[in-house]
Design a protein around this motif. Structure first.
Motif, PDB file in Angstrom:
ATOM      1  N   SER A  35       0.836  -1.206   0.000  1.00  0.00           N
ATOM      2  CA  SER A  35       0.000   0.000   0.000  1.00  0.00           C
ATOM      3  C   SER A  35       0.865   1.249   0.000  1.00  0.00           C
ATOM      4  O   SER A  35       0.555   2.238  -0.678  1.00  0.00           O
ATOM      5  CB  SER A  35      -0.922   0.014   1.227  1.00  0.00           C
ATOM      6  N   GLY A  36       1.953   1.193   0.766  1.00  0.00           N
ATOM      7  CA  GLY A  36       2.883   2.324   0.784  1.00  0.00           C
ATOM      8  C   GLY A  36       3.520   2.551  -0.568  1.00  0.00           C
ATOM      9  O   GLY A  36       3.651   3.696  -1.028  1.00  0.00           O
ATOM     10  N   ILE A  37       3.904   1.471  -1.227  1.00  0.00           N
ATOM     11  CA  ILE A  37       4.473   1.578  -2.579  1.00  0.00           C
ATOM     12  C   ILE A  37       3.446   2.157  -3.544  1.00  0.00           C
ATOM     13  O   ILE A  37       3.754   3.012  -4.385  1.00  0.00           O
ATOM     14  CB  ILE A  37       4.952   0.193  -3.079  1.00  0.00           C
ATOM     15  N   MET A 169      -3.525   5.256   3.958  1.00  0.00           N
ATOM     16  CA  MET A 169      -3.691   6.538   4.652  1.00  0.00           C
ATOM     17  C   MET A 169      -2.455   6.880   5.483  1.00  0.00           C
ATOM     18  O   MET A 169      -2.046   8.038   5.559  1.00  0.00           O
ATOM     19  CB  MET A 169      -4.934   6.483   5.547  1.00  0.00           C
ATOM     20  N   SER A 170      -1.865   5.883   6.104  1.00  0.00           N
ATOM     21  CA  SER A 170      -0.658   6.108   6.903  1.00  0.00           C
ATOM     22  C   SER A 170       0.485   6.606   6.032  1.00  0.00           C
ATOM     23  O   SER A 170       1.226   7.520   6.400  1.00  0.00           O
ATOM     24  CB  SER A 170      -0.262   4.813   7.610  1.00  0.00           C
ATOM     25  N   SER A 171       0.625   6.017   4.856  1.00  0.00           N
ATOM     26  CA  SER A 171       1.692   6.399   3.937  1.00  0.00           C
ATOM     27  C   SER A 171       1.489   7.803   3.391  1.00  0.00           C
ATOM     28  O   SER A 171       2.445   8.582   3.272  1.00  0.00           O
ATOM     29  CB  SER A 171       1.756   5.394   2.781  1.00  0.00           C
ATOM     30  N   LEU A 200      -2.261  -2.269  13.073  1.00  0.00           N
ATOM     31  CA  LEU A 200      -1.062  -1.565  13.540  1.00  0.00           C
ATOM     32  C   LEU A 200       0.160  -1.934  12.703  1.00  0.00           C
ATOM     33  O   LEU A 200       0.949  -1.063  12.314  1.00  0.00           O
ATOM     34  CB  LEU A 200      -0.804  -1.903  15.015  1.00  0.00           C
ATOM     35  N   PHE A 201       0.317  -3.225  12.445  1.00  0.00           N
ATOM     36  CA  PHE A 201       1.456  -3.678  11.635  1.00  0.00           C
ATOM     37  C   PHE A 201       1.421  -3.052  10.241  1.00  0.00           C
ATOM     38  O   PHE A 201       2.437  -2.599   9.718  1.00  0.00           O
ATOM     39  CB  PHE A 201       1.449  -5.207  11.516  1.00  0.00           C
ATOM     40  N   ALA A 202       0.236  -3.048   9.617  1.00  0.00           N
ATOM     41  CA  ALA A 202       0.103  -2.500   8.269  1.00  0.00           C
ATOM     42  C   ALA A 202       0.396  -1.000   8.254  1.00  0.00           C
ATOM     43  O   ALA A 202       1.091  -0.484   7.376  1.00  0.00           O
ATOM     44  CB  ALA A 202      -1.299  -2.771   7.726  1.00  0.00           C
ATOM     45  N   ALA A 206       3.589   0.697   6.341  1.00  0.00           N
ATOM     46  CA  ALA A 206       3.358   1.689   5.290  1.00  0.00           C
ATOM     47  C   ALA A 206       4.070   3.003   5.582  1.00  0.00           C
ATOM     48  O   ALA A 206       4.657   3.618   4.678  1.00  0.00           O
ATOM     49  CB  ALA A 206       1.862   1.933   5.131  1.00  0.00           C
ATOM     50  N   ILE A 207       4.042   3.442   6.839  1.00  0.00           N
ATOM     51  CA  ILE A 207       4.680   4.729   7.155  1.00  0.00           C
ATOM     52  C   ILE A 207       6.200   4.630   7.044  1.00  0.00           C
ATOM     53  O   ILE A 207       6.872   5.580   6.625  1.00  0.00           O
ATOM     54  CB  ILE A 207       4.248   5.236   8.553  1.00  0.00           C
TER      55      ILE A 207
END
Length: 597
Positions: A35-37, A169-171, A200-202, A206-207
């Motif tokens: 998701s971060g990517i 959203m975190s990313s 939390l892990f996800a 991502a961040i």
């Protein structure tokens, strides 16, 4: 080399050495990273296109490109959908919510890359929408397909989709706690240890990915300088009320414009109408171009003149009332521009437009309060700008906790926690009273297909109506006499109920119960005197597959007291649903929903 045997070997090894819960944790980290990517790719592509077009062609060549670029971008998006993807790319978060509620968490493979191909072009060429929704949709599709690849059940699929949303959203915002709350509030995930740790892990995964690619850069680089004073509380209460009415305006415009475009069946006509509309708006109001985070940042640091310097009438920006008027116009037209972009076939989200309008709303109200001459010491315009974003987020998205924690995390502290809570709570409460569903889920909500935190409602929503319909009932036509009914139906059927159906139209006209036939079925003198219409009765209720939701079906069984009810579709007899099978299906779905809870 064929990968299937390797995957099969891995799954066998995993089943022996890694528990299901541990494997969900591992997948949540992987999905957070993907998701971060996805967020990195979407943002970089969009900013590259914007830099190429707006900073070079528009600045150095001609202002008319503001009109041409949105139309050109939407045309390219249409061609990509038609000839490359060959599928319609739907709005991000609503399509994800639909997959959870009606497709058992299964998202099609093209959704993993559909938004990446279309959203940057939509926004980069001037479409007045955001990238948060497409980023969430991309991550959710990746999460869905990764979970399918490893044969995860429906409960874990939905959880991993929530992990993808939290990761996206975190990313984007570098706000991991707000991202986690967003997944719980918007996707109605249960807050248990089994769901909290994967989220939390996800979010963390991502961040970290975002920091690796973007460093310390954030969308809203601001730190609070002005303190909150208790004397300002009434003004923040007023801001909450104003935010509620702006939220209602946002939702109403969104609904009406979408309804208008839904009536236009031709994609080409939608493209022409919406494309010309957004082109005209962006030409006359350039700050509507793209996401609008530059405008938000200028407002926060107290430089609204920078955002408004290209105003059409070249008005004097030293006059604060002219600035307020221009900002109010921006707020008024932003949602119209966003809806025109969607209507024309553009791909984007509404998160950024909500932040855009909320920041302007807060800034305008603070300027009015400070310049009307009725109050003593001035209030902080930057704080009102930030809290205004939270107020509109809470009202439009029906996500007050997400709004509070997002702004708190973006500003790097909790000095504004009290005004954030005041404004967000009031805005949400008033908006919820007038608008039952948020813009994300209004369509699903109207159809009764929305997953909520209500466990009973969630189970009913997830149940598949088609699987509880029974079709092994022998039909009778109205013209059949008693002898035919006995010979062709009663003797051959194991059921004690018979639908009476017109032969030509297949329409249901009534039902015959075996109890109604028993007193006369052995009297042969009546065989040719009595026909189906004389012994049939009206069903206590009829289930209409076109309109009835599972909650309606349950209510019809409760109100009628019947054990079997006939089902019609498009007015045609379709079968029966029995109360016993319905309750059995309900119990099974409840057990499935509670697995790993």
């Amino acid at each position: 080399m064929n990968s299937r045997p390797l995957l099969k070997k891995f799954l066998i090894w995993r089943a022996k050495h890694i528990s299901n819960r541990q494997f969900v944790y591992i997948l949540s980290i992987v999905i957070g990273f993907t998701s971060g990517i996805g967020a990195v790719v979407l943002k970089n592509l969009t900013h590259f296109i914007q830099h190429l077009l707006e900073n070079k062609l528009i600045t150095y060549y001609h202002h008319a490109f503001y009109f041409l670029f949105p139309i050109l971008g939407l045309t390219i998006v249409y061609l990509i959908m038609k000839y490359v993807i060959k599928q319609k790319v739907s709005h991000g978060i609503p399509s994800t919510l639909y997959a959870i509620s009606k497709r058992k968490g299964i998202m099609k493979r093209f959704q993993m890359y559909g938004s990446i191909l279309t959203a940057p072009i939509t926004v980069g060429f001037g479409g007045s929408v955001g990238l948060e929704g497409p980023t969430v949709a991309t991550g959710a599709a990746l999460g869905s397909n990764i979970s399918r690849m490893f044969h995860m059940n429906q409960t874990n699929r939905n959880l991993l989709i929530g992990c993808a949303a939290a990761g996206a959203m975190s990313s984007i915002f570098k706000a991991p706690i707000a991202a986690l709350i967003f997944a719980i509030e918007v996707f109605s995930l249960d807050l248990t240890v089994a769901s909290l740790l994967p989220l939390l892990f996800a979010s963390l995964s991502a961040i970290l990915t975002s920091y690796f690619f973007f460093g310390d850069d954030i969308i809203l680089p601001f730190r609070i300088e002005d303190k909150f004073y208790i004397n300002d509380a009434p003004f923040y209460i007023l801001l909450g009320v104003v935010a509620a009415f702006v939220s209602i305006y946002f939702t109403e415009v969104y609904d009406r414009i979408h309804t208008f475009f839904d009536k236009i069946k031709s994609p080409i006509k939608k493209l022409i109408v919406g494309g010309i509309g957004i082109g005209i708006l962006v030409f006359f109001v350039p700050p509507l171009y793209g996401e609008g985070f530059d405008v938000i940042n200028n407002l926060i640091v107290g430089n609204p003149e920078v955002a408004l310097k290209n105003n059409l009438f070249h008005l004097d920006l030293n006059n604060v009332w002219i600035v307020i008027l221009l900002l109010a116009g921006l707020m008024f037209f932003k949602i119209i521009a966003s809806c025109l972009t969607f209507g024309a076939g553009g791909v984007g989200g509404i998160f950024a437009p909500v932040l855009f309008m909320g920041s302007i709303m807060g800034n305008c109200l603070s300027k009015i309060i400070n310049n009307c001459g009725l109050f003593g010491s001035p209030i902080s315009e930057s704080n009102f700008t930030l809290v205004g974003m939270a107020g509109l987020l809470a009202g439009v998205l029906h996500a007050p906790l997400t709004a509070i924690f997002l702004i708190a995390e973006l500003t790097g502290g909790y000095e504004l926690f009290i005004p954030l809570m005041l404004t967000a709570t009031i805005s949400f409460s008033i908006t919820k009273y007038y608008k039952k569903h948020s813009v994300y889920n209004m369509e699903l909500g109207r159809k009764g297909e929305l997953i909520t935190h209500d466990k009973d409602h969630a189970v009913l929503t997830l149940m598949d109506i088609d699987k509880v319909i029974e079709t092994n009932f022998i039909s009778i036509t109205p013209e059949m006499n008693l002898e035919e009914i006995v010979q062709k139906a009663v003797i051959r059927s194991k059921r004690n109920i018979f639908p009476v159906v017109k032969k030509e139209t297949k329409k249901l006209v009534g039902i015959i119960l075996l109890d109604d036939l028993r007193p006369i079925m052995f009297d042969q003198s009546l065989y040719h005197k009595v026909d189906a219409t004389e012994v049939m009765q009206k069903p206590p209720a009829i289930i209409d597959l076109d309109t009835d939701k599972m909650t309606d079906i349950m209510r019809k069984f409760q109100d009628s007291g019947a054990w079997n009810l006939p089902v019609t579709k498009n007015g045609i007899y379709h079968g029966f649903i029995s109360k016993s099978k319905l309750l059995t299906s309900y119990r099974r779905q409840l057990i499935t929903l509670q697995v790993n809870s």
